[in-house]
Write a protein that holds these residues in place. Structure first.
Motif, PDB file in Angstrom:
ATOM      1  N   GLU A  12      39.067  21.539  44.258  1.00 36.16           N
ATOM      2  CA  GLU A  12      40.071  21.020  43.312  1.00 36.16           C
ATOM      3  C   GLU A  12      40.479  22.103  42.305  1.00 36.16           C
ATOM      4  OE1 GLU A  12      38.265  17.525  41.631  1.00 36.16           O
ATOM      5  OE2 GLU A  12      38.932  16.243  43.301  1.00 36.16           O
ATOM      6  N   PHE A  13      39.508  22.939  41.930  1.00 31.50           N
ATOM      7  CA  PHE A  13      39.769  24.031  40.983  1.00 31.50           C
ATOM      8  C   PHE A  13      40.839  24.981  41.528  1.00 31.50           C
ATOM      9  CE2 PHE A  13      38.516  28.362  39.448  1.00 31.50           C
ATOM     10  CZ  PHE A  13      38.822  28.194  38.101  1.00 31.50           C
ATOM     11  N   ILE A  14      40.779  25.263  42.837  1.00 31.31           N
ATOM     12  CA  ILE A  14      41.776  26.146  43.460  1.00 31.31           C
ATOM     13  C   ILE A  14      43.175  25.543  43.290  1.00 31.31           C
ATOM     14  CG2 ILE A  14      42.582  27.134  45.642  1.00 31.31           C
ATOM     15  CD1 ILE A  14      39.569  27.201  46.517  1.00 31.31           C
ATOM     16  N   ASP A  15      43.291  24.227  43.539  1.00 24.51           N
ATOM     17  CA  ASP A  15      44.590  23.550  43.385  1.00 24.51           C
ATOM     18  C   ASP A  15      45.036  23.526  41.930  1.00 24.51           C
ATOM     19  OD1 ASP A  15      44.979  22.990  46.074  1.00 24.51           O
ATOM     20  OD2 ASP A  15      43.902  21.089  45.976  1.00 24.51           O
ATOM     21  N   ASP A  16      44.122  23.142  41.040  1.00 28.60           N
ATOM     22  CA  ASP A  16      44.472  22.993  39.625  1.00 28.60           C
ATOM     23  C   ASP A  16      44.816  24.333  38.962  1.00 28.60           C
ATOM     24  OD1 ASP A  16      43.899  20.346  40.076  1.00 28.60           O
ATOM     25  OD2 ASP A  16      41.969  20.366  39.051  1.00 28.60           O
ATOM     26  N   LEU A  17      44.237  25.407  39.486  1.00 28.56           N
ATOM     27  CA  LEU A  17      44.470  26.738  38.921  1.00 28.56           C
ATOM     28  C   LEU A  17      45.945  27.142  39.016  1.00 28.56           C
ATOM     29  CD1 LEU A  17      42.581  28.901  37.656  1.00 28.56           C
ATOM     30  CD2 LEU A  17      42.377  29.937  39.917  1.00 28.56           C
ATOM     31  N   LYS A  18      46.634  26.553  39.982  1.00 32.55           N
ATOM     32  CA  LYS A  18      48.068  26.867  40.177  1.00 32.55           C
ATOM     33  C   LYS A  18      48.897  26.492  38.959  1.00 32.55           C
ATOM     34  CE  LYS A  18      47.549  25.752  45.057  1.00 32.55           C
ATOM     35  NZ  LYS A  18      47.792  24.673  46.039  1.00 32.55           N
ATOM     36  N   THR A  19      48.390  25.563  38.134  1.00 30.06           N
ATOM     37  CA  THR A  19      49.143  25.148  36.932  1.00 30.06           C
ATOM     38  C   THR A  19      49.070  26.210  35.833  1.00 30.06           C
ATOM     39  OG1 THR A  19      47.256  23.998  35.905  1.00 30.06           O
ATOM     40  CG2 THR A  19      48.634  22.709  37.409  1.00 30.06           C
ATOM     41  N   GLU A  20      48.109  27.134  35.943  1.00 23.13           N
ATOM     42  CA  GLU A  20      47.908  28.128  34.871  1.00 23.13           C
ATOM     43  C   GLU A  20      48.041  29.577  35.323  1.00 23.13           C
ATOM     44  OE1 GLU A  20      45.003  25.477  31.986  1.00 23.13           O
ATOM     45  OE2 GLU A  20      44.130  27.189  33.006  1.00 23.13           O
ATOM     46  N   GLN A  21      47.879  29.817  36.619  1.00 23.67           N
ATOM     47  CA  GLN A  21      47.911  31.189  37.123  1.00 23.67           C
ATOM     48  C   GLN A  21      48.821  31.274  38.347  1.00 23.67           C
ATOM     49  OE1 GLN A  21      46.348  33.529  35.373  1.00 23.67           O
ATOM     50  NE2 GLN A  21      45.177  32.110  34.089  1.00 23.67           N
ATOM     51  N   SER A  22      49.422  32.436  38.528  1.00 20.48           N
ATOM     52  CA  SER A  22      50.267  32.651  39.704  1.00 20.48           C
ATOM     53  C   SER A  22      49.477  33.456  40.741  1.00 20.48           C
ATOM     54  CB  SER A  22      51.527  33.424  39.288  1.00 20.48           C
ATOM     55  OG  SER A  22      52.310  33.696  40.422  1.00 20.48           O
ATOM     56  N   LYS A  66      39.405  21.818  35.748  1.00 20.07           N
ATOM     57  CA  LYS A  66      38.263  21.181  35.072  1.00 20.07           C
ATOM     58  C   LYS A  66      37.126  22.173  34.830  1.00 20.07           C
ATOM     59  CE  LYS A  66      39.278  16.655  37.103  1.00 20.07           C
ATOM     60  NZ  LYS A  66      40.323  17.098  38.049  1.00 20.07           N
ATOM     61  N   LEU A  67      37.098  23.269  35.574  1.00 17.32           N
ATOM     62  CA  LEU A  67      36.052  24.273  35.384  1.00 17.32           C
ATOM     63  C   LEU A  67      36.537  25.328  34.390  1.00 17.32           C
ATOM     64  CD1 LEU A  67      34.894  24.871  39.092  1.00 17.32           C
ATOM     65  CD2 LEU A  67      33.871  23.326  37.412  1.00 17.32           C
ATOM     66  N   TYR A  68      35.661  25.686  33.452  1.00 14.11           N
ATOM     67  CA  TYR A  68      35.981  26.770  32.523  1.00 14.11           C
ATOM     68  C   TYR A  68      35.956  28.091  33.301  1.00 14.11           C
ATOM     69  CZ  TYR A  68      35.625  30.069  28.675  1.00 14.11           C
ATOM     70  OH  TYR A  68      35.845  31.115  27.833  1.00 14.11           O
ATOM     71  N   TYR A  69      36.856  29.023  32.958  1.00 14.40           N
ATOM     72  CA  TYR A  69      36.881  30.290  33.683  1.00 14.40           C
ATOM     73  C   TYR A  69      37.363  31.446  32.812  1.00 14.40           C
ATOM     74  CZ  TYR A  69      41.990  29.643  34.209  1.00 14.40           C
ATOM     75  OH  TYR A  69      43.332  29.480  33.974  1.00 14.40           O
ATOM     76  N   LYS A  70      37.021  32.651  33.241  1.00 13.26           N
ATOM     77  CA  LYS A  70      37.547  33.882  32.647  1.00 13.26           C
ATOM     78  C   LYS A  70      38.470  34.515  33.677  1.00 13.26           C
ATOM     79  CE  LYS A  70      35.039  36.500  29.917  1.00 13.26           C
ATOM     80  NZ  LYS A  70      35.359  36.098  28.535  1.00 13.26           N
ATOM     81  N   VAL A  71      39.462  35.256  33.209  1.00 14.08           N
ATOM     82  CA  VAL A  71      40.443  35.803  34.149  1.00 14.08           C
ATOM     83  C   VAL A  71      40.739  37.277  33.860  1.00 14.08           C
ATOM     84  CG1 VAL A  71      42.418  34.985  32.761  1.00 14.08           C
ATOM     85  CG2 VAL A  71      42.719  35.404  35.200  1.00 14.08           C
ATOM     86  N   ARG A  72      40.864  38.048  34.939  1.00 12.02           N
ATOM     87  CA  ARG A  72      41.396  39.421  34.867  1.00 12.02           C
ATOM     88  C   ARG A  72      42.683  39.438  35.666  1.00 12.02           C
ATOM     89  NH1 ARG A  72      40.190  44.273  38.775  1.00 12.02           N
ATOM     90  NH2 ARG A  72      41.972  43.202  39.708  1.00 12.02           N
ATOM     91  N   GLN A  73      43.776  39.700  34.966  1.00 13.36           N
ATOM     92  CA  GLN A  73      45.066  39.758  35.652  1.00 13.36           C
ATOM     93  C   GLN A  73      45.107  40.983  36.581  1.00 13.36           C
ATOM     94  OE1 GLN A  73      47.365  37.460  35.648  1.00 13.36           O
ATOM     95  NE2 GLN A  73      46.390  36.169  34.081  1.00 13.36           N
ATOM     96  N   PRO A  74      45.922  40.933  37.632  1.00 12.56           N
ATOM     97  CA  PRO A  74      46.027  42.096  38.529  1.00 12.56           C
ATOM     98  C   PRO A  74      46.511  43.328  37.762  1.00 12.56           C
ATOM     99  CG  PRO A  74      47.233  40.204  39.407  1.00 12.56           C
ATOM    100  CD  PRO A  74      46.833  39.849  38.023  1.00 12.56           C
ATOM    101  N   LYS A  75      45.922  44.471  38.090  1.00 15.93           N
ATOM    102  CA  LYS A  75      46.372  45.724  37.458  1.00 15.93           C
ATOM    103  C   LYS A  75      47.638  46.227  38.144  1.00 15.93           C
ATOM    104  CE  LYS A  75      41.615  46.933  36.290  1.00 15.93           C
ATOM    105  NZ  LYS A  75      40.507  47.860  36.575  1.00 15.93           N
TER     106      LYS A  75
END
Length: 218
Positions: A95-105, A9-18
């Motif tokens: 909840e964001f930590i849980d929901d993030l699992k649907t989009e990020q590993s 539900k929270l908008y976020y920006k992401v940097r994938q691991p290098k």
């Protein structure tokens, strides 16, 4: 019964691991009041290469690029918070930590929160009440809300939690005493936070980032 996976539900920006791995550790950056996710994301590339870095936006909108986790009134000289909003934000982060699992590993046993100012406040609030979800927190120029003390987890549950505190001793927004008070309280819970002070105002400087990186790498 089937459960439907929730999108964050929270908008976020992401940097994938290098440094690629199947389940990288995760660090979630939490901004201060009136700021936004881009502000904290600006130093994402300085963070350790093995981490998935996510910078989340607070749920309250103050302006086009101005957001917060809860409203706060400084008019009396001491911060008076909107308790309902602060509690809703605490739940939203968990909840964001849980929901993030649907989009990020990521490795759900290696989730860190790193917050500045109000983001630091939220880091304390989320981790101290649900330490099973969070491995460690970095609180930069924040404070520990007295309002959450009644719902803080037991000492046994808190035991594995890693804590990094950094604060400028010239801070005129959230006074340095807040950092000392938090440290004292955490020690009363048999926690040993790593504590750093700087000859600085209410800000994040290069030295703070360097110390944060070192702590995340440990």
């Amino acid at each position: 019964m089937n459960t439907i996976a929730q999108k964050p539900k929270l908008y976020y920006k992401v940097r994938q691991p290098k440094i690629k791995s199947e389940k990288p550790p995760l660090v979630i950056l939490l901004h201060g009041v009136g700021s936004n996710e881009q502000n904290m994301f600006s130093f994402a590339d300085a963070l350790p290469d093995q981490y998935l870095v996510v910078s989340a936006r607070g749920p309250l909108t103050f302006g086009p690029i101005s957001f917060a986790w809860f409203q706060v009134d400084f008019s009396t000289g001491k911060p008076i918070i909107n308790e309902k909003q602060a509690e809703e934000a605490r739940i939203a982060i968990l909840e964001f930590i849980d929901d993030l699992k649907t989009e990020q590993s990521f490795d759900e046993n290696k989730v860190y929160l790193a917050g500045f100012s109000q983001g630091g406040i939220m880091s304390y609030s989320a981790a101290l009440t649900q330490p099973d979800k969070i491995k460690g927190i970095a609180v930069m120029s924040g404070r520990l809300l007295p309002e959450i003390k009644p719902i803080i987890a037991s000492e046994d549950q808190l035991k594995p939690l890693r804590i990094f505190i950094s604060h400028g001793n010239q801070d005129h927004v959230l006074q340095f005493q807040y950092a000392l008070d938090a440290q004292e309280y955490l020690k009363s819970k048999n926690l040993e936070p790593e504590f750093h002070q700087y000859h600085e105002d209410h800000t994040i400087n290069h030295e703070m980032i360097k110390d944060l990186v070192k702590w995340l790498n440990q």
